[in-house]
Design an enzyme around this catalytic site. Structure first.
Site, PDB file in Angstrom:
ATOM      1  N   GLU A  29      54.296  35.777  47.677  1.00  0.00           N
ATOM      2  CA  GLU A  29      54.085  36.972  48.521  1.00  0.00           C
ATOM      3  C   GLU A  29      55.272  37.206  49.435  1.00  0.00           C
ATOM      4  OE1 GLU A  29      52.131  39.493  47.739  1.00  0.00           O
ATOM      5  OE2 GLU A  29      50.377  38.194  47.921  1.00  0.00           O
ATOM      6  N   THR A  31      58.143  37.904  48.509  1.00  0.00           N
ATOM      7  CA  THR A  31      59.326  37.290  47.894  1.00  0.00           C
ATOM      8  C   THR A  31      60.075  38.292  47.019  1.00  0.00           C
ATOM      9  OG1 THR A  31      57.822  36.512  46.194  1.00  0.00           O
ATOM     10  CG2 THR A  31      58.502  34.893  47.843  1.00  0.00           C
ATOM     11  N   SER A 121      47.486  47.994  44.876  1.00  0.00           N
ATOM     12  CA  SER A 121      48.553  48.747  44.217  1.00  0.00           C
ATOM     13  C   SER A 121      48.084  49.965  43.440  1.00  0.00           C
ATOM     14  CB  SER A 121      49.366  47.829  43.284  1.00  0.00           C
ATOM     15  OG  SER A 121      50.016  46.877  44.042  1.00  0.00           O
ATOM     16  N   ASP A 167      54.771  45.326  42.040  1.00  0.00           N
ATOM     17  CA  ASP A 167      53.551  46.071  41.724  1.00  0.00           C
ATOM     18  C   ASP A 167      53.727  46.940  40.479  1.00  0.00           C
ATOM     19  OD1 ASP A 167      52.876  44.903  44.107  1.00  0.00           O
ATOM     20  OD2 ASP A 167      52.953  46.752  45.269  1.00  0.00           O
TER      21      ASP A 167
END
Ligand code: GLA
Length: 380
Positions: A29, A31, A121, A167
């Protein structure tokens, strides 16, 4: 459902129907915009587009969610300040044309069951879905990674949200019953099978991610500032991806407490994600769960993107039988947690967490037991 909506709205059958899923990130996360590693899965909640071409250059798009229609000409496609929901689609349409793809006028309808503003998302699904729709309708033969990049570009440059690439990537290239390991620097990726005796359970805190965008930008800048400071100590680093724990220690004084903690999260999260890949391949879901738990602590304490509600959901989850790991997922500041739960304990988990969350506050959690699913380009 969307096909039916198209028929009702436009009085004819759609020529093309495509779907693009939402996603949940298992680990890795904050990253992606640091050139790092992520491990998301596409979920069985998707946006569907149904449409057919027209003989002119006019686009009419009906949104099921908003019960509204937006219209524009392909030659005059500007950001829409009223029907802001149409900007994801306008963005990909604009950039396809500016990249030299000549589109045709189209009537279309879209909608689905990816909750909005929940950190799953839905916007990436709308962008990837729209790109996949044009691709299929006009037989453009687009390269999958081009689709991903175009969808992200629409979000960054047209909608104006500075997200990373995760995403859109997973919405396009997810695979049923698999997670996807992505190197966000060179975009190499691998699908890793999920075990069938564990379930991915998503708990939506019900808190809309109000702070998410402004704080996301703050984190992005802090990461860049940390890289500059580390580079100034003589280390050849271009992004936090290149930073090792030893570099961080060496630069501790130069970074100061805040930037050190931000960088520490990213560096340790990359390490956890790589370990998560190994243990997933080895089938060691206990260790995988521990890594998820560590990820949450790091996001909470060092990156400071969790919230009271997300922490509560994690605390409740960890008290249940059959839980392997629980953490916030996505940008943070509201949205969802992701939980890995042993299959046989799923039902009691869902009930207990839902009940506990309701009793602890004023909001009700929405809980989704998810199946890792095919991305838009896989099912198209
Ligand atoms: C949002 C962004 C992604 C990623 C996550 C945090 O979902 O859109 O690109 O940065 O936050 O991991």
């Amino acid at each position: 459902m969307t096909e039916e909506t198209f028929r009702k709205t436009f009085g004819t059958s759609p020529e093309v129907v495509v779907r693009a899923p939402g996603r949940v990130n298992l680990i890795g996360e904050h990253t992606d915009y640091n050139d790092g590693f992520v491990l998301p899965a596409a979920i069985d909640r998707a946006i569907t587009y149904a449409g057919r071409r027209r003989n002119d250059r006019h686009v009419r798009v009906y949104s099921e969610d908003f019960n509204a229609t937006a219209e524009f000409d392909l030659g005059n496609n500007q950001k829409d300040t009223q029907n802001t929901w149409s900007n994801y689609l306008r963005g990909v349409t604009k950039f396809l044309e500016s990249d030299g793809y000549r589109l045709t006028g189209t009537d279309m309808a879209f909608g689905g069951n990816v909750p909005r503003e929940a950190g799953l998302s839905s916007s990436a699904a709308v962008e990837v879905g729209a790109t996949t729709f044009w691709n299929k309708l006009l037989g453009l033969g687009l390269d999958p990674v081009y689709v991903v990049k175009l969808a992200r570009r629409a979000e960054n440059e047209f909608v104006g949200v500075p997200c990373g690439i995760m995403d859109q990537f997973i919405s396009a290239l997810g695979r049923r019953d698999h997670a996807l390991f992505l190197d966000c620097r060179d975009l190499s990726y691998r699908h890793l099978p999920m075990r069938c005796d564990v379930r991915i359970v998503v708990c939506d805190s019900g808190v809309k991610r109000a702070l998410a965008q402004s704080e996301y930008e703050v984190r992005l800048k802090q990461c860049r500032a940390a890289v500059e400071k580390i580079a100034a100590t003589g280390r050849p680093v271009k992004s936090l991806r290149d930073v090792q724990s030893a570099d961080l220690e060496a630069a501790r004084g130069a970074l100061g407490d805040l930037l050190w903690r931000r960088a520490q999260h990213v560096v340790s999260e990359n390490q956890r994600t790589m370990e998560a890949v190994k243990v997933l391949q080895a089938g060691d879901m206990e260790r995988f769960g521990e890594l998820m738990n560590e990820s949450h602590e790091s996001l909470r304490k060092d990156y400071e993107v969790s919230s009271v509600e997300l922490d509560k959901l994690v605390e409740l989850a960890r008290a249940q039988k059959g839980i392997l790991g629980a953490r916030m997922t996505g940008a943070g500041f509201g949205g969802c947690t992701v939980n890995l739960v042993r299959a046989e304990a799923t039902e009691s988990f869902v009930q207990a967490v839902g009940k506990g969350y309701g009793e602890a506050g004023t909001l009700a959690a929405k809980i989704y037991v998810c199946q890792a699913s095919d991305g838009a380009l896989v099912s198209a």
